[in-house]
Scaffold this motif. Sequence first.
Motif, PDB file in Angstrom:
ATOM      1  N   THR A 239      45.204  36.389  47.158  1.00 27.08           N
ATOM      2  CA  THR A 239      43.950  35.459  46.733  1.00 27.08           C
ATOM      3  C   THR A 239      43.032  35.425  47.959  1.00 27.08           C
ATOM      4  OG1 THR A 239      45.399  34.784  45.043  1.00 27.08           O
ATOM      5  CG2 THR A 239      43.294  33.491  45.357  1.00 27.08           C
ATOM      6  N   ALA A 240      43.604  34.626  48.952  1.00 27.34           N
ATOM      7  CA  ALA A 240      42.531  33.945  49.942  1.00 27.34           C
ATOM      8  C   ALA A 240      42.137  35.142  50.965  1.00 27.34           C
ATOM      9  CB  ALA A 240      43.422  32.857  50.582  1.00 27.34           C
TER      10      ALA A 240
ATOM     11  N   SER B 208      48.020  38.183  43.243  1.00 27.44           N
ATOM     12  CA  SER B 208      47.800  36.984  42.362  1.00 27.44           C
ATOM     13  C   SER B 208      48.434  36.841  41.275  1.00 27.44           C
ATOM     14  CB  SER B 208      46.034  36.598  42.218  1.00 27.44           C
ATOM     15  OG  SER B 208      45.501  36.704  43.382  1.00 27.44           O
TER      16      SER B 208
ATOM     17  N   ALA C 130      42.734  30.015  38.680  1.00 31.40           N
ATOM     18  CA  ALA C 130      41.504  29.951  39.318  1.00 31.40           C
ATOM     19  C   ALA C 130      41.758  31.262  40.390  1.00 31.40           C
ATOM     20  CB  ALA C 130      41.438  28.692  39.733  1.00 31.40           C
ATOM     21  N   ALA C 131      43.044  31.285  40.830  1.00 34.69           N
ATOM     22  CA  ALA C 131      43.400  32.265  41.824  1.00 34.69           C
ATOM     23  C   ALA C 131      42.732  33.775  41.346  1.00 34.69           C
ATOM     24  CB  ALA C 131      44.636  32.399  42.349  1.00 34.69           C
TER      25      ALA C 131
ATOM     26  N   TYR D 194      39.310  34.254  40.800  1.00 29.11           N
ATOM     27  CA  TYR D 194      38.663  34.393  42.400  1.00 29.11           C
ATOM     28  C   TYR D 194      38.805  35.887  42.843  1.00 29.11           C
ATOM     29  CZ  TYR D 194      37.706  33.563  47.485  1.00 29.11           C
ATOM     30  OH  TYR D 194      37.089  33.622  48.689  1.00 29.11           O
ATOM     31  N   SER D 195      40.056  36.116  42.807  1.00 32.24           N
ATOM     32  CA  SER D 195      40.466  37.619  43.281  1.00 32.24           C
ATOM     33  C   SER D 195      40.054  38.682  42.493  1.00 32.24           C
ATOM     34  CB  SER D 195      42.071  37.672  42.910  1.00 32.24           C
ATOM     35  OG  SER D 195      42.723  37.037  43.627  1.00 32.24           O
TER      36      SER D 195
ATOM     37  N   ARG E   9      36.693  38.412  41.130  1.00 32.38           N
ATOM     38  CA  ARG E   9      35.486  38.375  41.686  1.00 32.38           C
ATOM     39  C   ARG E   9      35.486  38.800  43.141  1.00 32.38           C
ATOM     40  NH1 ARG E   9      34.923  33.276  40.732  1.00 32.38           N
ATOM     41  NH2 ARG E   9      35.026  32.430  42.494  1.00 32.38           N
ATOM     42  N   GLN E  10      36.157  38.642  43.772  1.00 30.63           N
ATOM     43  CA  GLN E  10      36.285  39.138  45.414  1.00 30.63           C
ATOM     44  C   GLN E  10      36.358  40.673  45.084  1.00 30.63           C
ATOM     45  OE1 GLN E  10      35.532  37.390  48.150  1.00 30.63           O
ATOM     46  NE2 GLN E  10      34.542  36.024  46.824  1.00 30.63           N
TER      47      GLN E  10
END
Length: 318
Positions: free
Chosen positions: A119-120, A235, A275-276, A279-280, A282-283
């Motif tokens: 994820t990050a 994720s 949320a993770a 975000y994944s 979208r990224q």
Amino acid sequence: MRKLILLALVGLGAQLVDGSLGMAYGVTSTTLLLAIGTNPAAASATVHLAEIGTTLVSGASHWRFGNVDWKVVWKIGIPGALGAFAGATFLSNLSTETAAPLMSIILLALGLYILIRFTAMGLPKGNLGKPLRKRFLAPLGVVAGFVDATGGGGWGPVGTPAILASGRLEPRKTIGSIDTSEFLVAVAASVGFIVGIGSEGVNFAWVAVLLIGGTIAAPIAAWLVRHIPPRVLGSAVGGVIILTNVRTLLRSDWIDASDGVRYTFYAVIYVVWAAALAYSIRQYRANRDEERRIVAETETEAAAAADGPNEKSATPTV
């Protein structure tokens, strides 16, 4: 019969994710077996016996689609087999009361790592194409094999992110090489469990249905590995593992949390997990073209390097 059908579907789904992501077959399957009350050593033994077949089919499928680096397979697979045998005999000597929460802690740690890592940070890209050294792969294989046998899964969650983090091998070949080398780990772990506990507690009908489900999914996953973004799958799988093993720990004798505490933990996990995933996705969309360009350039350079000696040898000397 309903339980056997469920296990077959779990085997299919777990192998579909494992073959696409390079992890999660053992962790997912073992988590389910623990949830229905299987002895920890027997659960891990059952999964590893099924993996002998699923990893063989998966490895052949990845090889067919060009997803395997055989140098990586041997450098990490043989040490991994040694670590898996040691881990299997270690787990076989633990009591059920000690092993169940311990295994859940290992699985939870792996799930957290998967979720945070993918994820990050996504996929590293800076060092693609550089060789992976034996001094890196051998210790990694020993540790991943040991964790895989004691946790009922871990070869992929430990090995795949570590190689991806090095940035030296493109994602599809990382996943294909890890899946292929896992055959050696599955064989060694199964031998270790047979030495430690014999066939006691191993339900061979469960082995068969997990094997059937995984075998069906393996060729599909090897094809999908070119199309499904590992970041998003990482994720998703990480969240499943975290949720399931937090549930196991909160209900264990070690903690024995009240209903209110458990539901609060579950709600927090669901929110963070959603949320993770968002975000994944979208990224991945934001960086998709860049990732594809870098991987394509690396494949072209690797192909040119492989063709170089042949072209040189084909040139007549004067």
